[in-house]
Design a protein around this motif. Structure first.
Motif, short mmCIF file in Angstrom:
data_model
loop_
_atom_site.label_atom_id
_atom_site.label_comp_id
_atom_site.label_asym_id
_atom_site.label_seq_id
_atom_site.Cartn_x
_atom_site.Cartn_y
_atom_site.Cartn_z
N CYS A 20 -7.73 -1.98 9.40
CA CYS A 20 -6.77 -3.23 10.01
C CYS A 20 -6.71 -3.36 11.60
CB CYS A 20 -5.52 -2.18 9.70
SG CYS A 20 -5.33 -0.54 10.92
N CYS A 50 5.01 2.94 13.40
CA CYS A 50 4.44 2.48 12.42
C CYS A 50 5.31 2.38 11.08
CB CYS A 50 3.29 3.13 11.46
SG CYS A 50 2.39 2.59 10.12
N PRO A 51 5.68 1.05 10.85
CA PRO A 51 7.03 1.10 10.57
C PRO A 51 7.12 1.86 8.93
CG PRO A 51 5.37 -1.33 9.58
CD PRO A 51 5.46 -0.03 10.44
N CYS A 94 -4.11 6.18 8.90
CA CYS A 94 -2.80 5.88 8.96
C CYS A 94 -1.72 6.68 8.26
CB CYS A 94 -2.17 4.42 8.05
SG CYS A 94 -3.34 2.88 8.92
N LEU A 122 0.24 0.49 1.81
CA LEU A 122 0.71 0.25 3.67
C LEU A 122 -0.58 -0.82 4.62
CD1 LEU A 122 -0.63 4.04 4.63
CD2 LEU A 122 2.00 3.47 4.45
N CYS A 123 -0.82 -1.27 5.69
CA CYS A 123 -1.01 -2.33 5.73
C CYS A 123 -2.67 -3.31 4.90
CB CYS A 123 -1.95 -2.38 7.42
SG CYS A 123 -0.57 -2.51 8.50
N GLY A 171 2.77 -3.57 8.47
CA GLY A 171 3.26 -3.74 9.90
C GLY A 171 2.83 -4.60 10.51
S1 SF4 Z 1 0.38 1.70 8.49
FE1 SF4 Z 1 -0.38 0.01 9.19
S2 SF4 Z 1 0.84 -0.41 11.03
FE2 SF4 Z 1 1.35 1.41 10.23
S3 SF4 Z 1 0.09 3.33 11.17
FE3 SF4 Z 1 -1.47 1.92 9.73
S4 SF4 Z 1 -2.46 0.13 10.20
FE4 SF4 Z 1 -0.56 0.99 11.83
#
Ligand code: SF4
Length: 468
Positions: free
Chosen positions: A15, A54-55, A79, A136-137, A165
């Motif tokens: 990410c 983190c959303p 994450c 997730l991302c 995110g």
């Molecule tokens: S999922 Fe995305 S926003 Fe959430 S911690 Fe991982 S990189 Fe960051």
């Protein structure tokens, strides 16, 4: 297997490639429609990415609080580690399942097959009503197609959501993504035929569904205020178990107590339900909210007046008994910042700034207008920089905010309170909410001298990377 397009495959490096590259990758990989919907539901700007949690924590928490619901995360191990750590820190008593990946399983599409296998293993109807899988991302940017998962396995509903995110600005809005997805599913079930009744049986009166997490006593207080209208309080969304979704949809009207539940409100609108914004906070807010609920539900004006005449004097008395004197800046990412500010203003506080990380929506318009009419500036999608600048410029007697805002204020010897831990953990609605904030706020306001002493004591050695 569904192989990843070459451009999207570039993000498997992680990410750290940046949100623009992640977004482009997601579009190339077939997730453009999901991102376009998020961009419409959760408009960005000036603040367009999470500056706090983190959303995905928002949706994770919603799923973990539901009975008979399994939770699966698909994302980078770091994450998932952070998310599970925080969820257990906040009291989750449930395991979070994780489907690990490598660049090979991501690029070849094997990750999707691994997720499907994991979901099939989990989908035991004796244990679960639903399995929630969250991309997730990196899996979102790579287009891991959760939409292709079976809709149900052995009668267990499978809900796949993307919570990146780079497309979801706050964890508050991620709560809406999962709630909206579950309401859409439940609405589809209700349209097909009979569905499970609520645990205590069907409601004997028309109900008002409450949208937004709130202090547990608040729904009871709202129920008491609805009683003279011949209405009862319905479920609170996010719900505690699947069957409550049907009862939530089967309401007379929905109260958008927290105003950012755009996807959920779309489902209520599709079910033909009228939504009412703002909340029964303070005298003015309660008077207007009862009137709006009465109008939405076709209740006779005399009954609305009975409720107002019964509760408004009680609220007025409670506010008068617990005045707040002092200049306050208030910021947060819960979505309830404006209604908290209303209670503070009616308590006599000089509220000099309200910042919310959530966007402006039709459901916060009444609160915005009420506050601005009293000279209180409201900043939607406020960034941390906005909140800190307000503390610096306005020199409040008390700063209410997120962790970095509180830290900043305390360094300046300004008393400060955490919004999430101290303000959200109190009743806010009706007579019980009037005056409930005063105790904690007045105690903090009285602490100014102690903060000065602490600043004098600590100043210097602990500052900067190496101290002095
Ligand atoms: S999922 Fe995305 S926003 Fe959430 S911690 Fe991982 S990189 Fe960051």
């Amino acid at each position: 297997m569904t192989e990843l397009p070459a451009e999207a495959a570039q993000v498997v490096a992680g990410c750290h490639v940046g949100s623009d590259a992640m977004r482009r990758s997601a579009e190339v990989a077939g997730n453009g429609a999901v991102l376009a919907r998020y961009a419409a539901d959760y408009p960005a700007g000036p603040h367009d990415q999470p500056q706090s949690m983190c959303p995905a924590f928002g949706s994770l928490r919603v799923g973990l609080r539901m009975r008979r619901t399994a939770t699966v995360l698909s994302g980078s191990a770091c994450c998932v580690y952070g998310l599970t750590f925080v969820s257990h820190f906040y009291g989750a008593k449930r395991s979070v399942a994780y489907v690990p990946f490598s660049s090979e399983t991501l690029v070849t599409g094997k990750l999707f097959e691994d997720i499907r296998d994991a979901v099939e293993d989990l989908a035991d109807p004796a244990l679960y009503d639903a399995v929630v899988v969250t991309n997730l991302c990196v899996p979102t940017a790579s287009g891991v197609p959760l939409r292709l998962l079976p809709k149900a396995i052995n009668g267990v509903r499978i809900i796949g959501i993307d919570v990146p995110g780079f497309g979801v600005p706050t964890h508050a809005e991620a709560k809406d993504i999962l709630s909206g997805a579950m309401l859409a599913y439940a609405r589809g079930e209700a349209e097909q035929g009979p569905v499970q009744a609520p645990r205590g049986g069907p409601a004997s009166r028309p109900t008002i569904t409450l949208l937004g997490e709130m202090f547990p006593a608040d729904p009871m207080g709202i129920g008491a205020m609805l009683d003279p209208l011949g209405l009862a309080v319905g479920p609170v969304v996010p719900v505690g178990e699947w069957r409550q979704l049907y009862a939530a949809l089967d309401c007379a009207a929905v109260a958008a107590i927290h105003p950012f539940y755009t996807a959920s409100l779309r489902e209520f609108a599709a079910a033909g339900r009228t939504a009412v914004g703002s909340a029964p906070v303070g005298r003015d807010g309660t008077a207007a909210w009862l009137a709006a609920i009465g109008e939405a539900c076709g209740i006779a004006a005399a009954k609305v007046a009975t409720a107002q005449n019964r509760f408004l004097p009680l609220i007025g008395e409670a506010l008068a008994k617990a005045p707040i004197r002092g200049r306050i800046t208030l910021s947060g990412y819960e979505g309830s910042e404006l209604i908290v500010a209303r209670v503070l203003v009616e308590s006599g506080a000089d509220v000099a700034y309200v910042g919310t990380a959530c966007p402006r929506t039709p459901w916060s318009e009444d609160d915005r207008a009420w506050l601005e009419a009293r000279g209180v500036p409201v900043k939607f999608r406020a960034s941390l920089e906005d909140d800190l600048a307000a503390v610096d410029a306005l020199a409040p007697d008390l700063a209410i905010g997120t962790t970095p805002v509180v830290q900043h204020a305390k360094q300046k010897a300004i008393p400060a309170l955490y919004f999430t831990n101290l303000i959200s953990a109190r009743p806010l609605m009706g007579p019980a909410g009037a005056g409930s904030l005063a105790q904690v706020i007045n105690a903090a306001l009285a602490n100014k001298a102690r903060f000065e002493t602490m600043r004098a004591f600590f100043e210097g050695p602990a500052e900067g990377e190496g101290g002095r």
